[in-house]
Design a protein around this motif. Structure first.
Motif, mmCIF file in Angstrom:
data_model
loop_
_atom_site.group_PDB
_atom_site.id
_atom_site.type_symbol
_atom_site.label_atom_id
_atom_site.label_comp_id
_atom_site.label_asym_id
_atom_site.label_seq_id
_atom_site.Cartn_x
_atom_site.Cartn_y
_atom_site.Cartn_z
ATOM 1 N N VAL A 57 0.810 -1.226 0.000
ATOM 2 C CA VAL A 57 0.000 0.000 0.000
ATOM 3 C C VAL A 57 0.837 1.267 0.000
ATOM 4 O O VAL A 57 0.285 2.363 0.015
ATOM 5 N N GLY A 58 2.158 1.154 -0.011
ATOM 6 C CA GLY A 58 3.005 2.327 0.023
ATOM 7 C C GLY A 58 3.671 2.601 -1.310
ATOM 8 O O GLY A 58 3.184 2.197 -2.364
ATOM 9 N N HIS A 59 4.787 3.293 -1.220
ATOM 10 C CA HIS A 59 5.572 3.623 -2.414
ATOM 11 C C HIS A 59 7.013 3.238 -2.095
ATOM 12 O O HIS A 59 7.642 3.854 -1.237
ATOM 13 N N VAL A 60 7.515 2.219 -2.769
ATOM 14 C CA VAL A 60 8.852 1.694 -2.489
ATOM 15 C C VAL A 60 9.669 1.695 -3.769
ATOM 16 O O VAL A 60 9.271 1.100 -4.769
ATOM 17 N N ASP A 61 10.820 2.369 -3.715
ATOM 18 C CA ASP A 61 11.752 2.396 -4.843
ATOM 19 C C ASP A 61 13.039 1.705 -4.435
ATOM 20 O O ASP A 61 13.444 1.734 -3.265
ATOM 21 N N VAL A 62 13.702 1.098 -5.409
ATOM 22 C CA VAL A 62 14.976 0.447 -5.143
ATOM 23 C C VAL A 62 15.995 0.802 -6.216
ATOM 24 O O VAL A 62 15.639 1.180 -7.336
ATOM 25 N N LEU A 63 17.250 0.681 -5.859
ATOM 26 C CA LEU A 63 18.367 0.699 -6.807
ATOM 27 C C LEU A 63 19.047 -0.657 -6.726
ATOM 28 O O LEU A 63 19.214 -1.216 -5.634
ATOM 29 N N THR A 64 19.420 -1.182 -7.866
ATOM 30 C CA THR A 64 20.085 -2.476 -7.915
ATOM 31 C C THR A 64 21.566 -2.306 -8.217
ATOM 32 O O THR A 64 22.020 -1.228 -8.622
ATOM 33 N N ALA A 65 22.309 -3.384 -8.020
ATOM 34 C CA ALA A 65 23.747 -3.342 -8.270
ATOM 35 C C ALA A 65 24.029 -2.946 -9.713
ATOM 36 O O ALA A 65 24.932 -2.150 -9.992
ATOM 37 N N GLY A 66 23.250 -3.474 -10.647
ATOM 38 C CA GLY A 66 23.458 -3.121 -12.040
ATOM 39 C C GLY A 66 23.159 -1.666 -12.326
ATOM 40 O O GLY A 66 23.848 -1.019 -13.124
ATOM 41 N N ALA A 72 30.470 -6.557 -11.007
ATOM 42 C CA ALA A 72 30.326 -8.013 -10.954
ATOM 43 C C ALA A 72 29.211 -8.358 -9.979
ATOM 44 O O ALA A 72 28.634 -7.490 -9.321
ATOM 45 N N GLY A 73 28.914 -9.640 -9.882
ATOM 46 C CA GLY A 73 27.899 -10.087 -8.954
ATOM 47 C C GLY A 73 26.521 -10.072 -9.588
ATOM 48 O O GLY A 73 26.362 -9.976 -10.809
ATOM 49 N N ASP A 74 25.515 -10.180 -8.753
ATOM 50 C CA ASP A 74 24.133 -10.227 -9.215
ATOM 51 C C ASP A 74 23.668 -8.806 -9.486
ATOM 52 O O ASP A 74 23.398 -8.032 -8.573
ATOM 53 N N VAL A 75 23.550 -8.434 -10.756
ATOM 54 C CA VAL A 75 23.213 -7.060 -11.120
ATOM 55 C C VAL A 75 21.788 -6.709 -10.723
ATOM 56 O O VAL A 75 21.440 -5.531 -10.642
ATOM 57 N N VAL A 78 19.130 -5.920 -5.010
ATOM 58 C CA VAL A 78 18.816 -4.607 -4.452
ATOM 59 C C VAL A 78 19.931 -4.176 -3.500
ATOM 60 O O VAL A 78 20.358 -4.943 -2.626
ATOM 61 N N VAL A 79 20.402 -2.935 -3.681
ATOM 62 C CA VAL A 79 21.468 -2.421 -2.814
ATOM 63 C C VAL A 79 21.047 -1.149 -2.081
ATOM 64 O O VAL A 79 21.774 -0.670 -1.207
ATOM 65 N N ALA A 80 19.889 -0.594 -2.408
ATOM 66 C CA ALA A 80 19.396 0.600 -1.728
ATOM 67 C C ALA A 80 17.883 0.659 -1.878
ATOM 68 O O ALA A 80 17.333 0.229 -2.897
ATOM 69 N N VAL A 81 17.216 1.215 -0.860
ATOM 70 C CA VAL A 81 15.753 1.235 -0.863
ATOM 71 C C VAL A 81 15.242 2.488 -0.172
ATOM 72 O O VAL A 81 15.842 2.986 0.780
#
Length: 212
Positions: A57-66, A72-75, A78-81
């Motif tokens: 019911v909210g508003h959630v944004d994320v940034l991923t490694a890619g 490298a790694g799993d692009v 999620v690394v930030a929210v």
């Protein structure tokens, strides 16, 4: 850096982990969960149900490694929210019972009386809400390995722009127990609107209002 994207249900385990790692030394978490050796797991357990509710019911944004150019790694990891609770969510119909509930998890972690003390102290934040409250920034967290790269600011700016054109508009607001966060939020247009001590021995919580 790519733009943040909306969070998906399958992001929840990673979001939970990012919050737990980012808040490991947060004064509020240290007060609520004083045992350092178990704090990260306890924090993830406590915040997990609330984050799930935000996804619904909210508003959630994320940034991923890619998105932030990790080599490298799993692009897709999620690394930030940033998780916002809109004013409308406070009056939204309650969903069918889903366990665990945030308060129930906290009671299991620290005991009923201590949990009630913590939840009562946190409820006092509402007394410092703006006259026309908009969305409340409940969580802004960056994985420790990705901090000091501007990810928190990018998520904050993106969220403010996105929410400005919705029925959730109003005065955005937040609360922080870490004094080091106050200048960061001030640079993004937030100003202190009140402060109080959590409980009898807790940290000082500063409430900040954005431009509304």
């Amino acid at each position: 850096m790519d733009d943040p994207r909306p969070a998906r249900a399958e992001d929840l385990p990673a979001i939970r982990t990012v919050c737990a790692l980012a808040y490991a030394e947060d004064p509020l978490m240290a007060w609520v969960l004083p045992v350092r050796s178990t704090r990260e797991d306890a924090c993830a357990a406590w915040l997990g149900p609330a984050l799930e509710r935000h996804l619904a019911v909210g508003h959630v944004d994320v940034l991923t490694a890619g998105a932030v150019g990790a080599p490298a790694g799993d692009v897709d990891e999620v690394v930030a929210v940033a998780a916002w609770r809109p004013r409308a969510a406070d009056g939204a119909p309650e969903p069918p019972l889903r366990l665990p509930r945030p308060g129930g998890v906290l009671r299991a972690l620290v005991g009923p009386s201590r949990a009630d003390e913590v939840l009562s102290a946190l409820a006092a934040t509402g007394a410092h809400a703006p006259a026309r409250p908009g969305a409340y920034l409940n969580y802004l967290a960056v994985h420790p390995a990705y901090q000091r790269r501007g990810l928190g600011g990018a998520l904050l700016r993106h969220g403010l722009r996105a929410l400005a054109g919705t029925p959730w508009r109003g005065t955005p607001w937040l609360a922080t127990s870490d004094p080091a966060n106050v200048p960061f939020y001030a640079r993004h247009g937030f100003a202190p609107a009140g402060a109080f001590t959590l409980g009898s021995d807790g940290p000082r919580l500063t409430v900040m209002h954005g431009r509304g």
